[in-house]
Design an enzyme around this catalytic site. Structure first.
Site, PDB file in Angstrom:
ATOM      1  N   CYS A  40     -31.093  -7.157  -1.169  1.00  0.00           N
ATOM      2  CA  CYS A  40     -29.665  -7.700  -1.349  1.00  0.00           C
ATOM      3  C   CYS A  40     -29.085  -6.580  -2.236  1.00  0.00           C
ATOM      4  O   CYS A  40     -29.422  -5.698  -3.282  1.00  0.00           O
ATOM      5  CB  CYS A  40     -29.361  -8.493  -1.706  1.00  0.00           C
ATOM      6  N   ASP A  47     -34.608 -10.623   0.442  1.00  0.00           N
ATOM      7  CA  ASP A  47     -34.186 -10.811   2.084  1.00  0.00           C
ATOM      8  C   ASP A  47     -34.698 -11.012   2.758  1.00  0.00           C
ATOM      9  O   ASP A  47     -35.192  -9.948   3.785  1.00  0.00           O
ATOM     10  CB  ASP A  47     -32.977 -11.014   2.257  1.00  0.00           C
ATOM     11  N   VAL A  62     -40.052   2.429  23.148  1.00  0.00           N
ATOM     12  CA  VAL A  62     -40.836   2.811  21.840  1.00  0.00           C
ATOM     13  C   VAL A  62     -41.667   2.045  21.856  1.00  0.00           C
ATOM     14  O   VAL A  62     -42.205   0.610  22.367  1.00  0.00           O
ATOM     15  CB  VAL A  62     -39.350   1.626  20.746  1.00  0.00           C
ATOM     16  N   GLU A  63     -42.680   2.680  21.239  1.00  0.00           N
ATOM     17  CA  GLU A  63     -44.152   2.462  20.834  1.00  0.00           C
ATOM     18  C   GLU A  63     -44.033   1.573  19.731  1.00  0.00           C
ATOM     19  O   GLU A  63     -43.489   1.146  18.703  1.00  0.00           O
ATOM     20  CB  GLU A  63     -45.148   3.569  20.823  1.00  0.00           C
ATOM     21  N   LEU A  64     -45.206  -0.162  20.204  1.00  0.00           N
ATOM     22  CA  LEU A  64     -44.962  -0.816  19.194  1.00  0.00           C
ATOM     23  C   LEU A  64     -44.908  -1.252  17.816  1.00  0.00           C
ATOM     24  O   LEU A  64     -44.825  -1.092  16.322  1.00  0.00           O
ATOM     25  CB  LEU A  64     -46.036  -2.230  19.851  1.00  0.00           C
ATOM     26  N   HIS A  81     -27.479  -7.706   5.319  1.00  0.00           N
ATOM     27  CA  HIS A  81     -27.883  -8.238   6.488  1.00  0.00           C
ATOM     28  C   HIS A  81     -26.523  -7.532   7.835  1.00  0.00           C
ATOM     29  O   HIS A  81     -27.978  -6.967   8.001  1.00  0.00           O
ATOM     30  CB  HIS A  81     -27.641 -10.163   6.852  1.00  0.00           C
ATOM     31  N   GLU A  82     -25.396  -7.065   7.866  1.00  0.00           N
ATOM     32  CA  GLU A  82     -25.474  -6.754   8.758  1.00  0.00           C
ATOM     33  C   GLU A  82     -25.201  -5.553   9.106  1.00  0.00           C
ATOM     34  O   GLU A  82     -25.199  -4.922   9.824  1.00  0.00           O
ATOM     35  CB  GLU A  82     -23.562  -7.201   8.354  1.00  0.00           C
TER      36      GLU A  82
END
Length: 127
Positions: A40, A47, A62-64, A81-82
């Protein structure tokens, strides 16, 4: 420093590994990342979230391990978060140039508040 910590610390999103998509047909890739963590920006408390990534690839996928390392770079960052979900969305949209993409962050409740952030390339803003 342990090897995992070193990989996360040294990860550079500019060099995120992507692979060519040789498929002739359209298809959806769904990736779930259940151990997302950021801090946060106000309190510094952690979070936690599950990140749901879906996309229809264009020329790249994308490679994992690369997506795992990228997601883990948020672990000790102070970011909302946003902002975290928008950053993930923008980074993947720029790197992959997918035909369609959606990133959802389903954050664990904290202080009796449950937050879900969704970014998607086909979002229509209500009039």
């Amino acid at each position: 420093m342990r090897y995992g910590e070193k990989e996360i610390k040294e990860f550079d999103v500019e060099n995120m590994e992507v692979w060519p998509n040789d498929a002739k047909n359209d298809y959806v890739i769904k990736i779930t990342l259940p151990e997302f963590m950021c801090c946060c920006p106000r309190s510094g408390y952690p979070d936690f979230a599950t990140i749901y990534l879906e996309y229809i690839p264009n020329k790249l996928v994308v490679e994992l391990k690369a997506i795992k390392l990228y997601i883990n770079t948020f672990m000790y960052r102070n970011v909302s978060h946003e902002a975290s979900i928008n950053e993930i969305y923008n980074t993947l949209k720029e790197k992959l140039d997918p035909k369609w993409i959606k990133v959802v962050g389903d954050f664990n409740p904290r202080g009796n508040v449950h937050t879900v952030i969704e970014c998607r390339s086909d979002l229509v803003v209500p009039q």
